[in-house]
Design a protein around this motif. Sequence first.
Motif, PDB file in Angstrom:
ATOM      1  N   GLU A  60       0.824  -1.203   0.000  1.00 45.46           N
ATOM      2  CA  GLU A  60       0.000   0.000   0.000  1.00 45.46           C
ATOM      3  C   GLU A  60       0.860   1.255   0.000  1.00 45.46           C
ATOM      4  OE1 GLU A  60       0.832  -0.483   4.379  1.00 45.46           O
ATOM      5  OE2 GLU A  60       0.534  -1.830   2.689  1.00 45.46           O
ATOM      6  N   GLN A  61       0.228   2.349  -0.364  1.00 51.16           N
ATOM      7  CA  GLN A  61       0.890   3.647  -0.402  1.00 51.16           C
ATOM      8  C   GLN A  61       1.392   4.015   0.998  1.00 51.16           C
ATOM      9  OE1 GLN A  61       1.261   5.282  -3.232  1.00 51.16           O
ATOM     10  NE2 GLN A  61       2.264   7.025  -2.346  1.00 51.16           N
ATOM     11  N   GLN A  62       2.654   4.421   1.097  1.00 50.88           N
ATOM     12  CA  GLN A  62       3.224   4.808   2.383  1.00 50.88           C
ATOM     13  C   GLN A  62       3.163   6.323   2.521  1.00 50.88           C
ATOM     14  OE1 GLN A  62       4.380   2.663   4.676  1.00 50.88           O
ATOM     15  NE2 GLN A  62       4.127   0.852   3.425  1.00 50.88           N
ATOM     16  N   GLN A  63       2.842   6.771   3.718  1.00 49.90           N
ATOM     17  CA  GLN A  63       2.759   8.208   3.962  1.00 49.90           C
ATOM     18  C   GLN A  63       4.112   8.748   4.395  1.00 49.90           C
ATOM     19  OE1 GLN A  63       0.009  10.038   3.221  1.00 49.90           O
ATOM     20  NE2 GLN A  63      -0.598   8.059   2.411  1.00 49.90           N
ATOM     21  N   SER A 113      16.268   4.621  -4.321  1.00 49.85           N
ATOM     22  CA  SER A 113      15.028   5.393  -4.509  1.00 49.85           C
ATOM     23  C   SER A 113      13.999   4.590  -5.297  1.00 49.85           C
ATOM     24  CB  SER A 113      15.323   6.707  -5.238  1.00 49.85           C
ATOM     25  OG  SER A 113      16.136   7.531  -4.443  1.00 49.85           O
ATOM     26  N   ASP A 114      14.456   3.923  -6.362  1.00 50.73           N
ATOM     27  CA  ASP A 114      13.551   3.109  -7.177  1.00 50.73           C
ATOM     28  C   ASP A 114      12.952   1.964  -6.359  1.00 50.73           C
ATOM     29  OD1 ASP A 114      14.042   4.767  -9.329  1.00 50.73           O
ATOM     30  OD2 ASP A 114      15.388   3.369 -10.347  1.00 50.73           O
ATOM     31  N   GLN A 137      10.320   3.382  -4.074  1.00 53.52           N
ATOM     32  CA  GLN A 137       9.104   3.726  -4.809  1.00 53.52           C
ATOM     33  C   GLN A 137       8.323   2.478  -5.179  1.00 53.52           C
ATOM     34  OE1 GLN A 137      10.881   6.429  -7.628  1.00 53.52           O
ATOM     35  NE2 GLN A 137      10.303   8.194  -6.397  1.00 53.52           N
ATOM     36  N   SER A 138       9.037   1.403  -5.512  1.00 53.38           N
ATOM     37  CA  SER A 138       8.353   0.146  -5.851  1.00 53.38           C
ATOM     38  C   SER A 138       7.660  -0.450  -4.624  1.00 53.38           C
ATOM     39  CB  SER A 138       9.340  -0.866  -6.448  1.00 53.38           C
ATOM     40  OG  SER A 138      10.151  -1.425  -5.432  1.00 53.38           O
ATOM     41  N   GLY A 172       6.049   1.446  -2.488  1.00 56.45           N
ATOM     42  CA  GLY A 172       4.929   2.305  -2.132  1.00 56.45           C
ATOM     43  C   GLY A 172       5.294   3.646  -1.515  1.00 56.45           C
ATOM     44  N   PHE A 173       6.580   3.935  -1.406  1.00 61.56           N
ATOM     45  CA  PHE A 173       6.983   5.250  -0.887  1.00 61.56           C
ATOM     46  C   PHE A 173       7.036   6.221  -2.062  1.00 61.56           C
ATOM     47  CE2 PHE A 173       8.700   2.355   2.282  1.00 61.56           C
ATOM     48  CZ  PHE A 173       8.346   2.986   3.472  1.00 61.56           C
ATOM     49  N   SER A 174       6.069   7.147  -2.114  1.00 60.69           N
ATOM     50  CA  SER A 174       5.991   8.024  -3.281  1.00 60.69           C
ATOM     51  C   SER A 174       6.891   9.247  -3.144  1.00 60.69           C
ATOM     52  CB  SER A 174       4.547   8.463  -3.511  1.00 60.69           C
ATOM     53  OG  SER A 174       4.063   9.113  -2.358  1.00 60.69           O
ATOM     54  N   ARG A 175       7.193   9.633  -1.913  1.00 64.17           N
ATOM     55  CA  ARG A 175       8.020  10.833  -1.710  1.00 64.17           C
ATOM     56  C   ARG A 175       9.400  10.436  -1.224  1.00 64.17           C
ATOM     57  NH1 ARG A 175       4.909  13.646   2.472  1.00 64.17           N
ATOM     58  NH2 ARG A 175       6.620  15.131   2.483  1.00 64.17           N
TER      59      ARG A 175
END
Length: 132
Positions: free
Chosen positions: A2-5, A22-23, A26-27, A29-32
Motif C-alpha cells: 500500500e501507499q506509504q505516507q 530510490s527506485d 518507490q516500488s 509504495g513510498f511516493s516521496r
Amino acid sequence: MEQQQGAVLVVEDSPMFRRMVSDLLQSMGFSRVQEAGSGQAALEFLAEHRPVLVCLDLTLPDISGYEVCEFIRSTPVLQDIPVLMISARTQTMDRAQAEEAGVSGYLIKPFTPEEFRHQLERVLAARPRKEA
C-alpha cells in the motif's frame, strides 16, 4: 504494497546507487523519496523536514553516516525516525559502531531487492507507534 505516507530520505554519495535505492523504495509504495548526496545535504534536509525513514550510507564524502545518525538520535523531534544504515563495510566493528550511533538496521552492499525489503520491513515494524 500500500501507499506509504511521509517522505523517505536517501543519503548516498553514489548517484547510481542513490537512484537504485530510490527506485526500490518507490516500488514498495513510498511516493516521496528525497535524495541527499552528502552528510551536509542530509543535515540541511533534516533541519527542515521530518522523514518517516532515513536510508543512510556509512561512507559519505564530508561527514560520516555515523555522525548523521548521531545527529538524528540527539534531536528530539527526529530521534525516533528509523535509520537503515547501508554500507559496503562488512567488519563487525563497523556494525557495532553503527549500532552505537543508533541505527535501526544495517544492510551490507551489494544486496538483493528482497534483502532490502526484508530489512526495511523489519526496521519499520520495530519503530514505536505514536498514538495521535
